[in-house]
Every structure is written in C-alpha cells, then in structure tokens.
Design a protein around this motif. Structure first.
Motif, mmCIF file in Angstrom:
data_model
loop_
_atom_site.group_PDB
_atom_site.id
_atom_site.type_symbol
_atom_site.label_atom_id
_atom_site.label_comp_id
_atom_site.label_asym_id
_atom_site.label_seq_id
_atom_site.Cartn_x
_atom_site.Cartn_y
_atom_site.Cartn_z
ATOM 1 N N ASP A 16 0.814 -1.210 0.000
ATOM 2 C CA ASP A 16 0.000 0.000 0.000
ATOM 3 C C ASP A 16 0.854 1.270 0.000
ATOM 4 O O ASP A 16 0.341 2.370 -0.253
ATOM 5 C CB ASP A 16 -0.974 0.006 1.184
ATOM 6 C CG ASP A 16 -0.286 -0.049 2.533
ATOM 7 O OD1 ASP A 16 0.946 -0.223 2.593
ATOM 8 O OD2 ASP A 16 -0.987 0.079 3.559
ATOM 9 N N ARG A 17 2.158 1.133 0.238
ATOM 10 C CA ARG A 17 3.079 2.259 0.108
ATOM 11 C C ARG A 17 3.952 2.133 -1.144
ATOM 12 O O ARG A 17 4.295 3.132 -1.772
ATOM 13 C CB ARG A 17 3.973 2.356 1.355
ATOM 14 C CG ARG A 17 3.213 2.674 2.641
ATOM 15 C CD ARG A 17 4.181 2.830 3.803
ATOM 16 N NE ARG A 17 5.119 3.933 3.564
ATOM 17 C CZ ARG A 17 6.303 4.038 4.147
ATOM 18 N NH1 ARG A 17 6.715 3.089 4.984
ATOM 19 N NH2 ARG A 17 7.097 5.070 3.897
ATOM 20 N N LEU A 18 4.309 0.907 -1.494
ATOM 21 C CA LEU A 18 5.201 0.707 -2.633
ATOM 22 C C LEU A 18 4.522 1.028 -3.962
ATOM 23 O O LEU A 18 5.136 1.646 -4.849
ATOM 24 C CB LEU A 18 5.721 -0.736 -2.633
ATOM 25 C CG LEU A 18 6.667 -1.139 -3.769
ATOM 26 C CD1 LEU A 18 7.860 -0.193 -3.857
ATOM 27 C CD2 LEU A 18 7.132 -2.581 -3.581
ATOM 28 N N PRO A 20 2.013 3.193 -4.686
ATOM 29 C CA PRO A 20 1.995 4.642 -4.931
ATOM 30 C C PRO A 20 3.384 5.227 -5.169
ATOM 31 O O PRO A 20 3.534 6.175 -5.952
ATOM 32 C CB PRO A 20 1.378 5.209 -3.645
ATOM 33 C CG PRO A 20 0.589 4.090 -3.063
ATOM 34 C CD PRO A 20 1.366 2.851 -3.405
ATOM 35 N N ALA A 21 4.416 4.652 -4.525
ATOM 36 C CA ALA A 21 5.777 5.143 -4.735
ATOM 37 C C ALA A 21 6.216 4.893 -6.171
ATOM 38 O O ALA A 21 6.882 5.745 -6.789
ATOM 39 C CB ALA A 21 6.739 4.469 -3.751
ATOM 40 N N THR A 154 -4.358 -4.979 -3.109
ATOM 41 C CA THR A 154 -4.205 -3.573 -2.757
ATOM 42 C C THR A 154 -4.962 -2.667 -3.729
ATOM 43 O O THR A 154 -5.398 -1.575 -3.355
ATOM 44 C CB THR A 154 -2.711 -3.182 -2.759
ATOM 45 O OG1 THR A 154 -2.000 -4.062 -1.888
ATOM 46 C CG2 THR A 154 -2.501 -1.755 -2.282
ATOM 47 N N LEU A 313 12.123 4.247 -0.646
ATOM 48 C CA LEU A 313 11.082 3.974 0.352
ATOM 49 C C LEU A 313 11.662 3.259 1.558
ATOM 50 O O LEU A 313 11.344 3.579 2.714
ATOM 51 C CB LEU A 313 9.978 3.132 -0.287
ATOM 52 C CG LEU A 313 8.709 2.886 0.535
ATOM 53 C CD1 LEU A 313 8.063 4.191 0.939
ATOM 54 C CD2 LEU A 313 7.726 2.035 -0.269
ATOM 55 N N SER A 317 11.952 5.010 5.259
ATOM 56 C CA SER A 317 11.195 4.379 6.346
ATOM 57 C C SER A 317 11.967 4.388 7.660
ATOM 58 O O SER A 317 11.386 4.282 8.742
ATOM 59 C CB SER A 317 10.861 2.933 5.974
ATOM 60 O OG SER A 317 12.021 2.099 6.041
#
Length: 320
Positions: A16-18, A20-21, A154, A313, A317
């Motif tokens: 869910d972060r990767l 969009p990155a 996702t 990322l 983090s």
C-alpha cells in the motif's frame, strides 16, 4: 549508513506504500542508463571441471534522481550454485546521496526485486483491470507468484485465487499458503478452463513456450505477463494480443521479451499497437481500460527505476 536485511527490507515495502511510490516515480522519472553485464570466469581447478560452476554473470543496474538519490543494484547469477547447495542468484542494493556520493543504505536486493516486480503489475492493473475484478489466476508458483495476490488485493477486490503450475504439488502448496492469508484459493490442472473463468491472469514463469492462449481468455479480462525477459522466453501466444489493449512497463520490453518479439516476427503484433507505458499511464497521458468488455495485456521486463523507488522507500522508512 543503514543496513537492511531481508526481513527489514520486506517490512519497509508494504504494497500500500510501494505501489503509490512506483506511480510517483514513473510519473516523475529518473535517469536509468543501460545495465552493465559482466562474465566472471573462475580458474578451471577451482570448479572441478564443471563449466557451469566456473561461470558467474554480474549485472550492474544504476539509476538516479539528480540532486537527490543515486542507487545501484548488483545481481550475481551463478548457475553452478545448485550443486553447492546455494541459491543461484544473489542481489544487493546500494543507495547513495546523489550530491555528495555518501552511502545512505544497503538492502537486500532479492527482496527489492521481487516486491517491486509484483507492485509494478499491481500498478498496471489499477489502470487496466476491471474495477470489480475479484478472481485472480496465477500461472506459476514461485517466489514472485506468491506475492501477487497480496499486491493485487491492494488495488482490486481479489477474493478468489486459482493456481496453476507445471508441478501440481507446487500449485497445491501455494494454494494452501494463500488460504492461510484469507484468500479463497485452490489449485487447478486445467489451465484452459481456469483462464476462461479468471478476471486477471498473471504469469510469472521461466517458460520458453506459450502457456496461455488468447482463445482461452474471457472478454474483459486482464493478462499480466511477467516472466519473459529474454527473446527466447514466452508465456502467451500470438492470439493473446489480437484485439487487446497492450501496455508495457517501459519501451525496452520491445527489445527484450519473446512475448513481444515473436508475435512481431509473425506479423501478429506491431510496435505501433502499444497503447502506452507505466510512465504515460502514471502521468495521465495514456488511458488504460476504456470499457468492461475489452481485453487488456500488460508486459513487463523490469527497470532500474522501480528498484530506485523501492530503495528510497526503504531508506526513508528509517527516517532517512
């Protein structure tokens, strides 16, 4: 400099972060020179006369964002490692400050590669799969295939997962694992039937012959082709591209993948048939799916841009 082992690298790359990155980096761009390829041959006496054990291939894949980050992935492929009881591939990623050259982080390159690969497929599906796509077919049961359901969930409401592999035992083992993750998962030996039932067909194999046939695919389905990254490799037949909207991760796929090169040689596909890339999709220049009945196809071969986005990322983090 921060060091991230496999577990720490994995923990820093939730999908869910990767995803969009990756979308942000494809839209923003970066410098990605051609990769270096080096053959490293050991002396004859050190390999016991086995040619495979003497040879190692090293890939060096750089990418950078001017004034911000510079990253390099080193991938070492040693075919003789099977006899040594070792994995055949090892990868490490190094991230640096692009202004000073100071090292910022070192992380597990195998984890970076696997997770950015499936995240790119999920990013493509966010533009190309039907919004209500809920049934995923995995063609293959290896390390990349195991990650695909989580990544796809996702961006789409994946509930049912069917697994096909050349070895039925491997398909069953993966289906068992996925049920433990909350998916309605099962193995199948009938690939043609499974293709016709699935909303998304995702191939992650090392096949050198077509496994999926266009005649099997349902209207409105999305076909994701991950495995063919050399001209000799292939997962889909010519008919998979007929009447479908085709997108690539990068234009480099047209020079690398047998999935594209072979149909082009047959006259069944032209470079002009490509509707866009992850860059044009992420920038909003290209349109993915236009209606619920057309078929879509995404072909990826991987790019150092994805590695760099993932590495940033991981680094950030840790407060970098």
């Amino acid at each position: 400099m921060h060091f991230f082992d496999a577990d720490a690298t994995r923990a820093a790359l939730p999908f869910d972060r990767l995803i969009p990155a990756l979308r942000e980096r494809f839209a923003g761009g970066c410098e990605t020179p051609p990769r270096h390829v080096h053959e490293i041959i050991s002396p004859i006496g050190e390999a016991g006369g086995d040619p495979a054990a003497r040879r190692m291939t090293s890939l060096i894949m750089p990418a950078w964002i001017a004034g911000r980050y510079y990253g390099v992935k080193i991938v070492n492929i040693a075919p003789g490692n099977a006899k040594r009881g070792l994995p055949g591939l090892h990868a490490t990623y190094m991230l640096f400050d692009a202004r000073t050259g100071a090292p910022l982080a070192q992380m597990d390159g195998d984890v970076v590669t696997a997770r950015r690969t499936v995240a790119a497929s999920a990013l493509a599906a966010s533009y190309m799969a039907r919004a209500n796509a809920s049934h995923l077919l995995l063609v293959g049961a290896g390390r990349v295939a195991r990650l695909l359901p989580e990544a796809y969930r996702t961006v789409r409401p994946i509930e049912r997962v069917t697994v096909w592999a050349r070895r039925e035992s491997e398909a069953q083992a993966l289906a068992d694992q996925l049920r433990g993750q909350g998916f309605n998962a099962s193995a199948t030996s009938q690939l043609s039937v499974a293709c016709g039932e699935a909303d998304i067909v995702s191939c992650a194999t090392l096949s050198t012959e077509a496994l999926v046939r266009g005649a099997w695919l349902a209207p409105g389905s999305h076909l994701d082709l991950i495995g063919s990254f050399t001209p000799a490799m292939r997962e889909a037949d010519d008919a998979c591209f007929e009447g479908a909207r085709l997108f690539l991760d990068t234009d480099e796929a047209l020079q690398k993948s047998g999935d594209l090169l072979i149909p082009m040689q047959h006259g069944a596909l032209r470079a002009e048939d490509v509707r866009g890339t992850l860059t044009t999709l992420s920038k909003g220049v290209a349109t993915g799916r236009k209606n619920d009945t057309e078929r879509t196809v995404f072909k990826s071969v991987g790019t150092a841009l994805e590695d760099l986005a993932a590495a940033i990322l991981v680094h950030e983090s840790a407060g970098g």
